[in-house]
Scaffold this active site. Structure first.
Site, short mmCIF file in Angstrom:
data_model
loop_
_atom_site.label_atom_id
_atom_site.label_comp_id
_atom_site.label_asym_id
_atom_site.label_seq_id
_atom_site.Cartn_x
_atom_site.Cartn_y
_atom_site.Cartn_z
N CYS A 11 0.93 -1.32 -0.02
CA CYS A 11 0.00 0.06 0.07
C CYS A 11 0.96 1.05 0.05
O CYS A 11 2.35 1.24 -0.30
CB CYS A 11 -0.96 0.17 1.32
SG CYS A 11 -0.34 0.26 2.94
N ARG A 17 -3.33 -0.62 5.34
CA ARG A 17 -3.99 -1.70 4.59
C ARG A 17 -2.97 -3.02 4.32
O ARG A 17 -3.15 -4.06 4.71
CB ARG A 17 -4.28 -1.15 3.28
CG ARG A 17 -5.28 -0.30 3.31
CD ARG A 17 -5.66 0.51 1.94
NE ARG A 17 -4.60 1.36 1.75
CZ ARG A 17 -4.38 1.93 0.71
NH1 ARG A 17 -5.64 2.10 -0.43
NH2 ARG A 17 -3.32 2.99 0.29
N ASP A 128 -8.18 3.63 1.11
CA ASP A 128 -7.09 3.86 2.31
C ASP A 128 -7.93 4.59 3.30
O ASP A 128 -8.67 5.66 3.12
CB ASP A 128 -6.10 4.99 1.54
CG ASP A 128 -5.01 5.19 2.70
OD1 ASP A 128 -5.24 5.02 3.92
OD2 ASP A 128 -4.08 5.94 2.29
#
Length: 164
Positions: A11, A17, A128
């Site tokens: 990420c 994440r 996100d």
């Protein structure tokens, strides 16, 4: 002994994440007794948080589900990752574009979107949660949990080949 599959979750900063995906994938692989078949790590395309633990909200959310991410530390994607891992699975399209742009010419690693590779939808992305509240982190938990369970099921069923 057969070389295990090596998966790197990616990420932006490696604090929300991708560490969640790393922790969940490790957890589900261990529960299915498949930890010996797959090696897992995570990284961020950016290095702002290198050496830091996951975001406190990610840690807290995972803890409510019985997963401890506190020992993980962020790191930035490096050129060697393209040679050490079979797959670089990205949270979203922006990360995927960046991962592919950085790939060395001779890199054997392949890259894809995490949710898409897990079979959860063409072009599906993990948003996100960084600027969101608890509901954003819980939403990401649900997506990543479903994806990692699907990946483990694929390995358990022996239907997930390394070039899938």
């Amino acid at each position: 002994m057969k070389v295990p599959h090596r998966i790197l979750l990616v990420c932006l900063g490696n604090i929300c994440r991708s560490p969640l995906a790393e922790g969940l994938l490790r957890h589900h692989l261990a529960a299915a007794r498949l930890g010996h078949r797959v090696e897992v790590d995570s990284a961020g395309t950016g290095g702002w948080h290198a050496g830091e633990p996951p975001d406190r909200r990610t840690i807290a959310n995972a803890r409510t589900h019985g997963i401890d991410l506190s020992a993980l530390r962020a790191r930035q994607l490096r050129p060697a990752d393209y040679h050490e891992f079979h797959w670089l699975l990205c949270a979203d399209r922006a990360n995927l574009v960046e991962v592919r742009a950085r790939a060395p010419v001779d890199a054997p690693a392949r890259s894809a979107l995490l949710l898409e590779w897990a079979g959860l939808g063409q072009g599906a992305e993990v948003p996100d949660p960084y600027t969101g509240g608890p509901e954003a982190f819980e939403h990401v938990w649900g997506l990543v949990d479903r994806a990692t369970r699907a990946i483990v099921q694929g390995f358990a069923d022996r239907t997930r080949a390394i070039d899938a």
